[in-house]
Design a protein around this motif. Structure first.
Motif, PDB file in Angstrom:
ATOM      1  N   LYS B  68      51.134  44.565  15.617  1.00 40.97           N
ATOM      2  CA  LYS B  68      50.370  43.347  15.884  1.00 40.97           C
ATOM      3  C   LYS B  68      48.881  43.680  15.987  1.00 40.97           C
ATOM      4  CE  LYS B  68      50.155  39.680  19.376  1.00 40.97           C
ATOM      5  NZ  LYS B  68      49.039  40.111  20.205  1.00 40.97           N
ATOM      6  N   GLN B  69      48.576  44.756  16.695  1.00 39.42           N
ATOM      7  CA  GLN B  69      47.176  45.177  16.841  1.00 39.42           C
ATOM      8  C   GLN B  69      46.595  45.576  15.484  1.00 39.42           C
ATOM      9  OE1 GLN B  69      45.469  45.047  19.857  1.00 39.42           O
ATOM     10  NE2 GLN B  69      43.750  45.297  18.464  1.00 39.42           N
ATOM     11  N   HIS B  70      47.403  46.268  14.696  1.00 37.47           N
ATOM     12  CA  HIS B  70      46.982  46.685  13.357  1.00 37.47           C
ATOM     13  C   HIS B  70      46.596  45.464  12.512  1.00 37.47           C
ATOM     14  CE1 HIS B  70      47.052  48.581   9.427  1.00 37.47           C
ATOM     15  NE2 HIS B  70      48.062  47.834   9.046  1.00 37.47           N
ATOM     16  N   LEU B  71      47.430  44.425  12.572  1.00 38.21           N
ATOM     17  CA  LEU B  71      47.161  43.211  11.797  1.00 38.21           C
ATOM     18  C   LEU B  71      45.924  42.476  12.321  1.00 38.21           C
ATOM     19  CD1 LEU B  71      50.790  41.858  11.327  1.00 38.21           C
ATOM     20  CD2 LEU B  71      49.336  42.865   9.567  1.00 38.21           C
ATOM     21  N   GLU B  72      45.774  42.440  13.634  1.00 37.64           N
ATOM     22  CA  GLU B  72      44.619  41.743  14.227  1.00 37.64           C
ATOM     23  C   GLU B  72      43.300  42.423  13.887  1.00 37.64           C
ATOM     24  OE1 GLU B  72      45.542  41.496  18.374  1.00 37.64           O
ATOM     25  OE2 GLU B  72      46.774  39.701  18.131  1.00 37.64           O
ATOM     26  N   ASP B  73      43.335  43.738  13.698  1.00 35.44           N
ATOM     27  CA  ASP B  73      42.098  44.473  13.420  1.00 35.44           C
ATOM     28  C   ASP B  73      41.734  44.499  11.935  1.00 35.44           C
ATOM     29  OD1 ASP B  73      41.656  44.962  16.057  1.00 35.44           O
ATOM     30  OD2 ASP B  73      42.481  46.991  16.056  1.00 35.44           O
ATOM     31  N   LEU B  74      42.600  43.956  11.089  1.00 37.43           N
ATOM     32  CA  LEU B  74      42.269  43.896   9.659  1.00 37.43           C
ATOM     33  C   LEU B  74      41.218  42.819   9.435  1.00 37.43           C
ATOM     34  CD1 LEU B  74      45.851  44.005   8.079  1.00 37.43           C
ATOM     35  CD2 LEU B  74      44.187  45.870   8.154  1.00 37.43           C
ATOM     36  N   ASP B  75      40.513  42.893   8.312  1.00 40.72           N
ATOM     37  CA  ASP B  75      39.551  41.818   8.037  1.00 40.72           C
ATOM     38  C   ASP B  75      40.297  40.614   7.455  1.00 40.72           C
ATOM     39  OD1 ASP B  75      39.803  41.985   5.270  1.00 40.72           O
ATOM     40  OD2 ASP B  75      37.964  43.103   4.964  1.00 40.72           O
ATOM     41  N   GLU B  76      39.566  39.522   7.241  1.00 40.89           N
ATOM     42  CA  GLU B  76      40.247  38.264   6.905  1.00 40.89           C
ATOM     43  C   GLU B  76      41.003  38.306   5.577  1.00 40.89           C
ATOM     44  OE1 GLU B  76      36.517  36.063   7.388  1.00 40.89           O
ATOM     45  OE2 GLU B  76      36.683  35.506   5.287  1.00 40.89           O
ATOM     46  N   LEU B  77      40.479  39.017   4.580  1.00 36.17           N
ATOM     47  CA  LEU B  77      41.200  39.096   3.305  1.00 36.17           C
ATOM     48  C   LEU B  77      42.459  39.947   3.443  1.00 36.17           C
ATOM     49  CD1 LEU B  77      41.491  38.541   0.280  1.00 36.17           C
ATOM     50  CD2 LEU B  77      40.007  40.499  -0.162  1.00 36.17           C
ATOM     51  N   GLN B  78      42.324  41.060   4.163  1.00 37.79           N
ATOM     52  CA  GLN B  78      43.504  41.922   4.372  1.00 37.79           C
ATOM     53  C   GLN B  78      44.590  41.174   5.144  1.00 37.79           C
ATOM     54  OE1 GLN B  78      41.310  45.012   6.369  1.00 37.79           O
ATOM     55  NE2 GLN B  78      41.335  46.340   4.570  1.00 37.79           N
ATOM     56  N   GLN B  79      44.170  40.357   6.119  1.00 35.90           N
ATOM     57  CA  GLN B  79      45.152  39.559   6.863  1.00 35.90           C
ATOM     58  C   GLN B  79      45.854  38.571   5.939  1.00 35.90           C
ATOM     59  OE1 GLN B  79      42.867  37.901  10.081  1.00 35.90           O
ATOM     60  NE2 GLN B  79      43.310  39.603  11.446  1.00 35.90           N
ATOM     61  N   ARG B  80      45.079  37.983   5.023  1.00 40.56           N
ATOM     62  CA  ARG B  80      45.680  37.021   4.083  1.00 40.56           C
ATOM     63  C   ARG B  80      46.693  37.716   3.170  1.00 40.56           C
ATOM     64  NH1 ARG B  80      42.691  32.419   0.553  1.00 40.56           N
ATOM     65  NH2 ARG B  80      42.092  31.809   2.643  1.00 40.56           N
TER      66      ARG B  80
END
Lengths: 66, 138
Positions: B68-80
């Motif tokens: 969850k932390q890994h996903l939250e720390d990604l930038d917006e494109l990586q999250q998408r």
């Protein structure tokens, strides 16, 4: 949505990695924005506007409606 | 201008990936302990098996939180990109899992469907989703 990221970056002689570091995003995000494949969020657009010292509408142009 | 080494998102991503790898590995080891420990180490002693399961759940919780932390720390494109991959993985797993569970009861196969088959499909479809999303935005 069209944008002037590539031109503005080139004018400042910055690499994509430089710009990515300044905006705290990945280089992949800069590439996608420059190619018009990804429209950034409003917060990232404001961040870019502040970095380039320009108004948002001077960097991003909405597509003309038909 | 900062170079890529000073890019805090790159640094965070590297740290988070390392942390995720460590906790995933730890969870897998604890799962192996639950699977093989009763037979090989403690002769099906129930109390020890329950302790091993509790340990596995704790390791699993930690792995989930690190992810969850890994996903939250990604930038917006990586999250998408991850969102696209997760959507594909969830959908494919649901469709596959539902049909796979029925195969024995409708007498198309002789064996009892193993739930781990769904995990395999989930992993493969997630990886496919990541590749497709990366191609879309590159």
């Amino acid at each position: 949505m069209k944008n002037r990221f590539k031109v503005l970056r080139a004018e400042r002689d910055w690499t994509q990695a430089d710009l990515a570091a300044e905006l705290d995003v990945s280089r992949q995000t800069i590439i996608a924005i420059e190619k018009g494949k990804y429209d950034p969020s409003l917060s990232l657009a404001f961040k870019a506007a502040k970095l380039f010292d320009m108004q948002i509408e001077a960097i991003f142009q909405a597509p003309e409606s038909t | 201008m900062n170079d890529i080494e000073n890019n805090s998102i790159a640094k965070k991503s590297k740290q988070n990936t390392k942390s995720l790898a460590i906790w995933t590995g730890t969870w897998l080891v604890s799962l192996a302990l639950v699977a093989f420990g009763p037979l090989l180490l403690w002769d099906y002693h129930q109390a020890i098996s329950l302790c091993a399961i509790a340990l596995n759940v704790v390791m699993g919780y930690k792995m989930i939180m690190v992810n969850k932390q890994h996903l939250e720390d990604l930038d917006e494109l990586q999250q998408r990109i991850h969102l696209v991959a997760m959507a594909l993985s969830l959908g494919v797993s649901m469709v596959f899992g539902a049909v796979y569970g029925l195969l024995e009861s409708i007498r198309l196969v002789e064996f009892e469907p193993n739930p781990s088959g769904v995990l395999f499909v989930m992993g493969i479809s997630y990886a496919v989703g990541m590749v497709l999303a990366h191609r879309k935005y590159s």
